[in-house]
Design an enzyme around this catalytic site. Structure first.
Site, PDB file in Angstrom:
ATOM      1  N   ASP A  76      -4.785  -4.578  -0.395  1.00 28.03           N
ATOM      2  CA  ASP A  76      -3.831  -5.050   0.514  1.00 28.03           C
ATOM      3  C   ASP A  76      -4.602  -6.450   1.223  1.00 28.03           C
ATOM      4  OD1 ASP A  76      -1.799  -5.671   2.131  1.00 28.03           O
ATOM      5  OD2 ASP A  76      -1.892  -3.649   3.481  1.00 28.03           O
TER       6      ASP A  76
ATOM      7  N   TYR B 222      -3.706   4.710   3.714  1.00 32.02           N
ATOM      8  CA  TYR B 222      -2.100   4.605   4.064  1.00 32.02           C
ATOM      9  C   TYR B 222      -1.528   6.063   3.914  1.00 32.02           C
ATOM     10  CZ  TYR B 222      -2.717  -0.343   3.529  1.00 32.02           C
ATOM     11  OH  TYR B 222      -3.230  -1.617   3.864  1.00 32.02           O
TER      12      TYR B 222
ATOM     13  N   ASP C 223     -16.999  -6.729   1.206  1.00 29.18           N
ATOM     14  CA  ASP C 223     -17.148  -7.564   2.199  1.00 29.18           C
ATOM     15  C   ASP C 223     -17.731  -8.717   1.356  1.00 29.18           C
ATOM     16  OD1 ASP C 223     -19.357  -6.022   1.623  1.00 29.18           O
ATOM     17  OD2 ASP C 223     -20.459  -6.349   3.550  1.00 29.18           O
TER      18      ASP C 223
END
Length: 348
Positions: free
Chosen positions: A242, A136, A218
């Protein structure tokens, strides 16, 4: 007790309005509310999503209560001028690096979860997300290759110091809860995650009363729907946090129920629901304000030390849900204002 209100775009003003009604119903001595423009509305009024006057309001406050940003009319602007830059800019300007996102299954809402009721009933976790690093904030760009095609790139990176400070937040949070911390990364593929894992492991020696485990992102996504009750506190990076916190919102029934707090080393905390501006339903009195109301409760607790008042607000929300007060996001028919009414009534 000065609070900066930044309603923003879309449903932001509606949900912030209900949170303000709840705060006013508490009759807190010394409460002062000061409003500022952020996001798309700030672009239209000031030419920038985070104008200097808004930053000044934020720095002068004890806490920021934030609605949402995002306006399709601004999609054509340069990335630096898009509404979403307001929240990124605030986090950076205020030194906010730790995002606390609790996810708890409210009694009676098990049927609203995407999970089986017996699985959903066990959800009581906290996601601690790092806010100031990762892709980000890393360098990024779009190149044109020799064949004329485009290539987009974003740099993911974390320093040991950045990982250490968020790890301490995670360990301390776990110490105050169930004593279990799960650090989520992708160390089997990413060098950034290897630094993350090594740093968190080293810091664990300072918290011998907290059980530390590691999990690849994952697998963590899979475990959140398979057995979310196994998690107490999750600490992870900006990108993974997020994604996982939005996933957790559907595990408890709706993104309209998840509050968040952004904290740093300074005195100003920022509190916001994790949902977006939802321009398609703005102005229709259908947005669920509970996440924003619960964010206000987190503000009372973390920025002003008002634990009893925070607990009152949370209990009022829980009581309203138990009484069947549900917005459209939870399959109900109660509007934004009606939900706010129900919470205010139960504060008494």
């Amino acid at each position: 007790m000065k609070v900066a209100l930044f309603p923003g775009d879309g449903i932001g003003p509606e949900v912030i309005g209900e949170a303000v009604r709840v705060l006013e119903a508490l009759a807190l001595p010394g409460l002062t509310l000061v409003e500022g423009d952020v996001g798309g509305i700030a672009c239209k009024r000031h030419g920038h999503p985070l104008p200097p006057e808004t930053l000044q309001v934020a720095h002068a406050a004890g806490a920021v209560l934030f609605g949402a940003v995002g306006d399709p009319a601004c999609d054509g602007l340069d990335r630096a001028l898009r509404p979403e830059q307001a929240i990124l800019g605030l986090r950076k300007a205020l030194g906010l690096f730790a995002n606390l996102r609790p996810a708890t299954m409210f009694a009676g809402l098990e049927d609203a979860s995407a999970l089986r009721p017996e699985v959903a009933r066990a959800i009581n976790l906290l996601i601690v997300r790092e806010l100031n690093g990762d892709v980000y904030f890393g360098d990024k760009g779009i190149d044109t290759l020799t064949d004329g095609s485009r290539r987009g790139w974003d740099m993911m990176s974390y320093t040991e110091a950045e990982v250490a400070r968020i790890a301490h937040v995670g360990f301390k949070a776990a110490r105050g809860r169930g004593g279990r911390l799960c650090s989520v990364d992708k160390a089997n593929v990413l060098e950034t995650s290897q630094v993350w894992r090594d740093t968190v492991t080293a810091i664990a020696g300072e918290y011998t009363d907290v059980e530390l485990t590691h999990m690849y992102v994952d697998n963590a996504a899979m475990q959140l729907v398979r057995n979310p009750g196994q998690f107490d506190v999750i600490v992870t990076g900006n990108l993974f946090g997020d994604i996982l916190s939005d996933q957790a919102s559907m595990c408890v029934g709706s993104i309209g129920l998840l509050a968040s707090a952004a904290l740093g080393n300074g005195t100003v905390g920022l509190y916001e629901p994790i949902h977006g501006s939802a321009p398609d339903i703005a102005g229709k009195d259908v947005a669920n304000p509970m996440a924003t109301i619960l964010s206000a409760a987190m503000m009372l607790r973390h920025s002003f030390g008002l634990e009893a008042d925070a607990a009152r607000v949370e209990a009022a929300v829980a009581a309203a849900l138990a009484a069947g007060i549900r917005g459209a996001d939870l399959g109900g028919s109660h509007g934004t204002r009606a939900i706010g009414d129900a919470v205010v009534e139960r504060l008494a």
